[in-house]
Structures are given as structure tokens and as C-alpha cells.
Motif scaffolding. Structure first.
Motif, PDB file in Angstrom:
ATOM      1  N   LYS A 143     -12.563   2.906  -6.447  1.00 40.06           N
ATOM      2  CA  LYS A 143     -11.833   4.066  -5.926  1.00 40.06           C
ATOM      3  C   LYS A 143     -10.841   3.643  -4.847  1.00 40.06           C
ATOM      4  N   GLU A 144     -11.265   2.731  -3.969  1.00 38.05           N
ATOM      5  CA  GLU A 144     -10.384   2.266  -2.903  1.00 38.05           C
ATOM      6  C   GLU A 144      -9.187   1.524  -3.481  1.00 38.05           C
ATOM      7  N   ALA A 145      -9.422   0.704  -4.515  1.00 40.99           N
ATOM      8  CA  ALA A 145      -8.333  -0.046  -5.144  1.00 40.99           C
ATOM      9  C   ALA A 145      -7.329   0.897  -5.802  1.00 40.99           C
ATOM     10  N   PHE A 146      -7.813   1.940  -6.456  1.00 43.40           N
ATOM     11  CA  PHE A 146      -6.898   2.869  -7.118  1.00 43.40           C
ATOM     12  C   PHE A 146      -6.154   3.746  -6.115  1.00 43.40           C
ATOM     13  N   THR A 147      -6.739   3.976  -4.949  1.00 39.22           N
ATOM     14  CA  THR A 147      -6.007   4.667  -3.892  1.00 39.22           C
ATOM     15  C   THR A 147      -4.836   3.814  -3.425  1.00 39.22           C
ATOM     16  N   ARG A 148      -5.076   2.522  -3.262  1.00 43.66           N
ATOM     17  CA  ARG A 148      -3.987   1.610  -2.891  1.00 43.66           C
ATOM     18  C   ARG A 148      -2.963   1.500  -4.010  1.00 43.66           C
ATOM     19  N   ARG A 149      -3.431   1.492  -5.248  1.00 37.43           N
ATOM     20  CA  ARG A 149      -2.531   1.409  -6.402  1.00 37.43           C
ATOM     21  C   ARG A 149      -1.546   2.566  -6.406  1.00 37.43           C
ATOM     22  N   ALA A 150      -2.028   3.772  -6.083  1.00 38.48           N
ATOM     23  CA  ALA A 150      -1.172   4.958  -6.115  1.00 38.48           C
ATOM     24  C   ALA A 150       0.007   4.833  -5.162  1.00 38.48           C
ATOM     25  N   ILE A 151      -0.176   4.103  -4.067  1.00 39.18           N
ATOM     26  CA  ILE A 151       0.910   3.924  -3.099  1.00 39.18           C
ATOM     27  C   ILE A 151       2.089   3.218  -3.747  1.00 39.18           C
ATOM     28  N   TYR A 152       1.812   2.151  -4.505  1.00 41.76           N
ATOM     29  CA  TYR A 152       2.882   1.350  -5.085  1.00 41.76           C
ATOM     30  C   TYR A 152       3.409   1.935  -6.397  1.00 41.76           C
ATOM     31  N   ILE A 153       2.546   2.595  -7.151  1.00 40.85           N
ATOM     32  CA  ILE A 153       2.929   3.083  -8.478  1.00 40.85           C
ATOM     33  C   ILE A 153       3.551   4.474  -8.422  1.00 40.85           C
ATOM     34  N   HIS A 154       3.026   5.352  -7.571  1.00 38.32           N
ATOM     35  CA  HIS A 154       3.408   6.763  -7.627  1.00 38.32           C
ATOM     36  C   HIS A 154       4.293   7.242  -6.476  1.00 38.32           C
ATOM     37  N   GLN A 155       4.376   6.484  -5.390  1.00 40.35           N
ATOM     38  CA  GLN A 155       5.262   6.920  -4.326  1.00 40.35           C
ATOM     39  C   GLN A 155       6.679   6.405  -4.559  1.00 40.35           C
ATOM     40  N   VAL A 156       7.606   6.944  -3.803  1.00 41.19           N
ATOM     41  CA  VAL A 156       9.019   6.646  -3.991  1.00 41.19           C
ATOM     42  C   VAL A 156       9.403   5.411  -3.180  1.00 41.19           C
ATOM     43  N   TRP A 157      10.134   4.489  -3.817  1.00 38.98           N
ATOM     44  CA  TRP A 157      10.591   3.281  -3.135  1.00 38.98           C
ATOM     45  C   TRP A 157      11.889   3.569  -2.401  1.00 38.98           C
ATOM     46  N   SER A 158      11.959   3.103  -1.166  1.00 37.62           N
ATOM     47  CA  SER A 158      13.140   3.307  -0.346  1.00 37.62           C
ATOM     48  C   SER A 158      13.316   2.074   0.543  1.00 37.62           C
ATOM     49  N   VAL A 159      13.929   2.264   1.706  1.00 38.29           N
ATOM     50  CA  VAL A 159      14.181   1.165   2.639  1.00 38.29           C
ATOM     51  C   VAL A 159      13.812   1.617   4.043  1.00 38.29           C
ATOM     52  N   LYS A 160      13.164   0.749   4.806  1.00 41.20           N
ATOM     53  CA  LYS A 160      12.903   1.011   6.219  1.00 41.20           C
ATOM     54  C   LYS A 160      13.136  -0.276   6.985  1.00 41.20           C
ATOM     55  N   ASP A 161      14.009  -0.209   7.973  1.00 42.93           N
ATOM     56  CA  ASP A 161      14.351  -1.387   8.778  1.00 42.93           C
ATOM     57  C   ASP A 161      14.826  -2.545   7.899  1.00 42.93           C
ATOM     58  N   GLY A 162      15.536  -2.213   6.807  1.00 43.53           N
ATOM     59  CA  GLY A 162      16.079  -3.230   5.925  1.00 43.53           C
ATOM     60  C   GLY A 162      15.087  -3.813   4.946  1.00 43.53           C
ATOM     61  N   LEU A 163      13.839  -3.315   4.917  1.00 38.02           N
ATOM     62  CA  LEU A 163      12.801  -3.855   4.046  1.00 38.02           C
ATOM     63  C   LEU A 163      12.392  -2.823   2.995  1.00 38.02           C
ATOM     64  N   PRO A 164      11.950  -3.283   1.807  1.00 38.69           N
ATOM     65  CA  PRO A 164      11.435  -2.339   0.822  1.00 38.69           C
ATOM     66  C   PRO A 164      10.269  -1.552   1.413  1.00 38.69           C
ATOM     67  N   ALA A 165      10.266  -0.252   1.160  1.00 37.15           N
ATOM     68  CA  ALA A 165       9.230   0.617   1.719  1.00 37.15           C
ATOM     69  C   ALA A 165       8.919   1.717   0.722  1.00 37.15           C
ATOM     70  N   VAL A 166       7.767   2.357   0.896  1.00 33.44           N
ATOM     71  CA  VAL A 166       7.376   3.468   0.030  1.00 33.44           C
ATOM     72  C   VAL A 166       7.057   4.680   0.885  1.00 33.44           C
ATOM     73  N   GLY A 167       7.223   5.857   0.281  1.00 31.73           N
ATOM     74  CA  GLY A 167       6.889   7.108   0.950  1.00 31.73           C
ATOM     75  C   GLY A 167       6.846   8.225  -0.068  1.00 31.73           C
ATOM     76  N   LYS A 168       6.127   9.286   0.235  1.00 37.61           N
ATOM     77  CA  LYS A 168       6.036  10.403  -0.703  1.00 37.61           C
ATOM     78  C   LYS A 168       7.327  11.207  -0.700  1.00 37.61           C
ATOM     79  N   LEU A 169       7.702  11.689  -1.870  1.00 36.52           N
ATOM     80  CA  LEU A 169       8.876  12.543  -2.007  1.00 36.52           C
ATOM     81  C   LEU A 169       8.413  13.987  -2.143  1.00 36.52           C
ATOM     82  N   PHE A 170       8.802  14.817  -1.196  1.00 33.38           N
ATOM     83  CA  PHE A 170       8.439  16.221  -1.241  1.00 33.38           C
ATOM     84  C   PHE A 170       9.637  17.028  -1.709  1.00 33.38           C
TER      85      PHE A 170
END
Length: 219
Positions: A143-170
């Protein structure tokens, strides 16, 4: 690039399109052309909630280049490992319940990973209670691994401080990114390794102990 602005609830939103006109069909009548300087000024005022133009524009070549290739490969590795792990937990359920694959699929085919974990724990409680502590640890790790998986697979990729970053899109009153978190490749590959390790535990601590033991020959 050419830039437009559109007023959505509470603020102006900047949109960027190719200068060659290939994306003109995405430009709405309510959009107002602006200069690069004005676009930067609006973006700067909303720097904490900036969504990349690739999220708002139509499909372009840039969509295939972000996140960077190394991150795309890590996402693929996580997807492959999680798929393999999900297949194995289903196999373990069928094994514990003494079901063949065709009947097993009828019971587990549409179950989500959390449901599969609870199903396996319930079966072990009935069929092999001596393994319940091991199974509780393993399902917690899954369960913990799939929670971490959701961050990379299902959240939106963007940029923060010039680095690849993820965050939820509302998407409620308007689009915005929240809680952007920079992502490291080492963390992504560690997740893939952790999933592989859990597979080994399922094999050695659940499936193998329940395999029929060979009969000893009489002396």
C-alpha cells in the motif's frame, strides 16, 4: 511563441501558442493578445500557481519532451514494476484460495490494490494464520509503495526552482497547481527497487511456504 490572456475567476491566465499558427484553433474569442513582457508580468504575479503552457495548449512536440527522458524512463520502470507486483499479489490470492487462474480472475479482476491486500490478509487469516504477521507487513509495504507510485504516475509534472516537480492539478473554478514537490531520479528508482523487493517477499514468505511439500520416501 505568441501569448494571450484570458480572464478567469479572480485572475488573468496566460496562454502560449506556436507562432507558426499551428495551434490557432485553440485560441478562443475571449482571449486577448499580449506582449511577452505582459505575459511575464502576469506569470510573475501568479508564480506560486503557474501551470505550464503544455497543460493548457493542444498537443505539441514539447509534450513528448517533458518530463526529461531520464524521468520518463523512471516512470516507465515504476509502471512495469507495479504491474508485475499487482499480478503477483493476484497470483498469491489464487494460490492461497486454491483457485485456478480463470476462476481467480473472476474474483480479483477489477479489484484495486487496497482491496487485493485486504483480500489476501483475510484469506491468510483463514487458511494460514501462522503467516498473518508476515502478510500484514507485506501488504502494508504494498500500500505504501502504491501511494508513492501515484505521485509519479497520476500527478501533473511541472517545474519548481528549475527542477522537474509534481503536484496535483485541481480543476474547479480554474486550473492551478498546488504543493509542487521536486522529484529526484534516485527516489523514483528506489521505489521500483522496493516494489521488486516486495515481490521477493511475496514469493518467499507467502507462496513458497504454502506449496505442497514433497512426500518423503519410506526407508
Amino acid at each position: 511563441m505568441k501569448y494571450y490572456k484570458k480572464f478567469i475567476p479572480e485572475k488573468w491566465q496566460v496562454y502560449a501558442y506556436e507562432a507558426d499558427g499551428s495551434q490557432d484553433d485553440h485560441i478562443g474569442e475571449e482571449m486577448i493578445p499580449i506582449t511577452v513582457e505582459e505575459a511575464k508580468e502576469i506569470a510573475s504575479a501568479e508564480k506560486d500557481h503557474v501551470a505550464l503552457d503544455i497543460l493548457r495548449a493542444g498537443s505539441t512536440e514539447r509534450n513528448w519532451r517533458w518530463p526529461p527522458k531520464a524521468y520518463q524512463e523512471a516512470i516507465g520502470q515504476i509502471a512495469v514494476c507495479s504491474s508485475s507486483l499487482e499480478v503477483l499479489i493476484r497470483t498469491a490470492i489464487w494460490h492461497v484460495a486454491n483457485l485456478d487462474s480463470s476462476v481467480g480472475r473472476a474474483f480479483t479482476g477489477k479489484a484495486r490494490i487496497g482491496e487485493l491486500c485486504e483480500m489476501l490478509k483475510a484469506l491468510i487469516e483463514i487458511k494460514a494464520p501462522h503467516l498473518k504477521d508476515d502478510v500484514a507487513q507485506i501488504t502494508s509495504q504494498i500500500k505504501e509503495a502504491f501511494t508513492r507510485r501515484a505521485i509519479y504516475i497520476h500527478q501533473v509534472w511541472s517545474v519548481k526552482d528549475g527542477l522537474p516537480a509534481v503536484g496535483k492539478l485541481f480543476i474547479e473554478r480554474y486550473e492551478r497547481l498546488e504543493n509542487l514537490s521536486p522529484v529526484s531520479l534516485s527516489d523514483m528508482y528506489k521505489l521500483a527497487d522496493d516494489m521488486h523487493a516486495v515481490e521477493g517477499r511475496i514469493m518467499s514468505q507467502i507462496i513458497a511456504p504454502l506449496l505442497p511439500q514433497p512426500e518423503r520416501g519410506s526407508n
